[in-house]
Write a protein that holds these residues in place. Structure first.
Motif, PDB file in Angstrom:
ATOM      1  N   GLN A 199       0.793  -1.222   0.000  1.00 40.36           N
ATOM      2  CA  GLN A 199       0.000   0.000   0.000  1.00 40.36           C
ATOM      3  C   GLN A 199       0.832   1.283   0.000  1.00 40.36           C
ATOM      4  O   GLN A 199       0.559   2.198  -0.754  1.00 40.36           O
ATOM      5  CB  GLN A 199      -0.939   0.005   1.205  1.00 40.36           C
ATOM      6  CG  GLN A 199      -1.845   1.215   1.250  1.00 40.36           C
ATOM      7  CD  GLN A 199      -2.796   1.180   2.424  1.00 40.36           C
ATOM      8  OE1 GLN A 199      -2.860   0.211   3.158  1.00 40.36           O
ATOM      9  NE2 GLN A 199      -3.548   2.238   2.592  1.00 40.36           N
ATOM     10  N   ASP A 200       1.869   1.381   0.815  1.00 40.82           N
ATOM     11  CA  ASP A 200       2.645   2.618   0.922  1.00 40.82           C
ATOM     12  C   ASP A 200       3.990   2.532   0.200  1.00 40.82           C
ATOM     13  O   ASP A 200       4.919   3.258   0.525  1.00 40.82           O
ATOM     14  CB  ASP A 200       2.881   2.954   2.395  1.00 40.82           C
ATOM     15  CG  ASP A 200       1.579   3.292   3.112  1.00 40.82           C
ATOM     16  OD1 ASP A 200       0.699   3.904   2.470  1.00 40.82           O
ATOM     17  OD2 ASP A 200       1.440   2.935   4.295  1.00 40.82           O
ATOM     18  N   ALA A 201       4.102   1.668  -0.801  1.00 43.40           N
ATOM     19  CA  ALA A 201       5.380   1.445  -1.481  1.00 43.40           C
ATOM     20  C   ALA A 201       5.752   2.561  -2.446  1.00 43.40           C
ATOM     21  O   ALA A 201       6.924   2.785  -2.712  1.00 43.40           O
ATOM     22  CB  ALA A 201       5.345   0.117  -2.238  1.00 43.40           C
TER      23      ALA A 201
ATOM     24  N   GLN B 152       4.114   4.282  -8.553  1.00 37.37           N
ATOM     25  CA  GLN B 152       2.950   3.989  -7.728  1.00 37.37           C
ATOM     26  C   GLN B 152       2.973   2.509  -7.333  1.00 37.37           C
ATOM     27  O   GLN B 152       3.609   1.698  -7.997  1.00 37.37           O
ATOM     28  CB  GLN B 152       1.666   4.324  -8.497  1.00 37.37           C
ATOM     29  CG  GLN B 152       1.540   5.799  -8.829  1.00 37.37           C
ATOM     30  CD  GLN B 152       1.666   6.687  -7.610  1.00 37.37           C
ATOM     31  OE1 GLN B 152       0.958   6.499  -6.630  1.00 37.37           O
ATOM     32  NE2 GLN B 152       2.591   7.637  -7.654  1.00 37.37           N
ATOM     33  N   PRO B 153       2.302   2.124  -6.245  1.00 42.40           N
ATOM     34  CA  PRO B 153       2.326   0.718  -5.827  1.00 42.40           C
ATOM     35  C   PRO B 153       1.943  -0.220  -6.971  1.00 42.40           C
ATOM     36  O   PRO B 153       0.955  -0.003  -7.670  1.00 42.40           O
ATOM     37  CB  PRO B 153       1.285   0.670  -4.701  1.00 42.40           C
ATOM     38  CG  PRO B 153       1.310   2.061  -4.134  1.00 42.40           C
ATOM     39  CD  PRO B 153       1.527   2.955  -5.321  1.00 42.40           C
ATOM     40  N   GLY B 154       2.802  -1.219  -7.211  1.00 39.06           N
ATOM     41  CA  GLY B 154       2.552  -2.206  -8.252  1.00 39.06           C
ATOM     42  C   GLY B 154       2.928  -1.765  -9.660  1.00 39.06           C
ATOM     43  O   GLY B 154       2.734  -2.516 -10.610  1.00 39.06           O
TER      44      GLY B 154
ATOM     45  N   ALA C 231       9.388   7.822   1.198  1.00 35.73           N
ATOM     46  CA  ALA C 231       9.953   6.474   1.082  1.00 35.73           C
ATOM     47  C   ALA C 231       9.483   5.757  -0.173  1.00 35.73           C
ATOM     48  O   ALA C 231       8.414   6.038  -0.724  1.00 35.73           O
ATOM     49  CB  ALA C 231       9.601   5.660   2.315  1.00 35.73           C
ATOM     50  N   TRP C 232      10.304   4.770  -0.614  1.00 35.69           N
ATOM     51  CA  TRP C 232      10.022   3.982  -1.819  1.00 35.69           C
ATOM     52  C   TRP C 232      10.448   2.550  -1.568  1.00 35.69           C
ATOM     53  O   TRP C 232      11.559   2.287  -1.116  1.00 35.69           O
ATOM     54  CB  TRP C 232      10.804   4.571  -2.985  1.00 35.69           C
ATOM     55  CG  TRP C 232      10.453   4.066  -4.349  1.00 35.69           C
ATOM     56  CD1 TRP C 232       9.297   3.470  -4.754  1.00 35.69           C
ATOM     57  CD2 TRP C 232      11.280   4.151  -5.514  1.00 35.69           C
ATOM     58  NE1 TRP C 232       9.346   3.190  -6.091  1.00 35.69           N
ATOM     59  CE2 TRP C 232      10.553   3.598  -6.580  1.00 35.69           C
ATOM     60  CE3 TRP C 232      12.548   4.650  -5.754  1.00 35.69           C
ATOM     61  CZ2 TRP C 232      11.071   3.514  -7.876  1.00 35.69           C
ATOM     62  CZ3 TRP C 232      13.053   4.581  -7.030  1.00 35.69           C
ATOM     63  CH2 TRP C 232      12.320   4.018  -8.085  1.00 35.69           C
TER      64      TRP C 232
END
Length: 175
Positions: A31-33, A65-67, A95-96
């Motif tokens: 979710q927050d990746a 973005q996530p994914g 963060a990433w």
């Protein structure tokens, strides 16, 4: 003076060893990746030369973005040859989390580096690490031979030192 500068500039363009690097980064689906931050990427070549390739600019809304899987083309950068390591350095506290990346250049076939430890990148002291270095595994080949007992087949005489010669040919024909 201007003529000399122009001649040196043309020589650098003509004889320079600059290439384009293609980097495809896979952001984790967590979710927050995702991120909107800036991150530098470095490549290290087989000879140990390290080169800054540039900024992975993730400020666009549809990048990192996530994914997601995002392609970056970093143009006219010094060639390090076959890439053995990449390092990403956080220049943002946004963060990433990446799953990994593919990188290639004209002198380095595509290789996939994986963030196996799921290291979160951030310049903020409160989360993650400021850099992530991923390297190809070092390969060591072991060749074991078994020879016939001494004097078998009449080939070894007392006091001789028989030698075995072998050629190992790699994937690209390099031995």
């Amino acid at each position: 003076m201007k003529v000399l500068f122009l001649a040196l500039s043309l020589a650098a363009l003509t004889f320079g060893n600059n290439v384009d690097y293609h980097v495809v980064v896979r952001t984790s689906a967590s979710q927050d990746a995702g991120t909107n931050g800036h991150f530098l990427i470095y490549a290290t070549g087989h000879s140990g030369e390290e080169q800054e390739l540039g900024v992975l600019d993730n400020t666009s809304e549809d990048v990192a973005q996530p994914g997601s899987e995002d392609t970056h083309v970093l143009k006219e950068i010094a060639d390090v040859g076959v890439i053995v390591c990449v390092e990403i350095i956080a220049k943002s506290d946004d963060a990433w989390l990446i799953d990994g990346l593919d990188i290639s250049s004209p002198s380095s076939p595509k290789y996939t580096f994986v963030n196996a430890d799921h290291i979160l990148l951030s310049s903020g002291w409160f989360e993650g690490q400021s850099s992530l270095k991923m390297c190809r595994p070092k390969v060591q080949y072991v060749v074991t031979t078994k020879t016939a007992p001494k004097y078998a087949y009449g080939h070894s005489a007392p006091g001789t030192n028989d030698k075995v010669h072998a050629t190992v040919i790699g994937k690209n024909g390099v031995s």
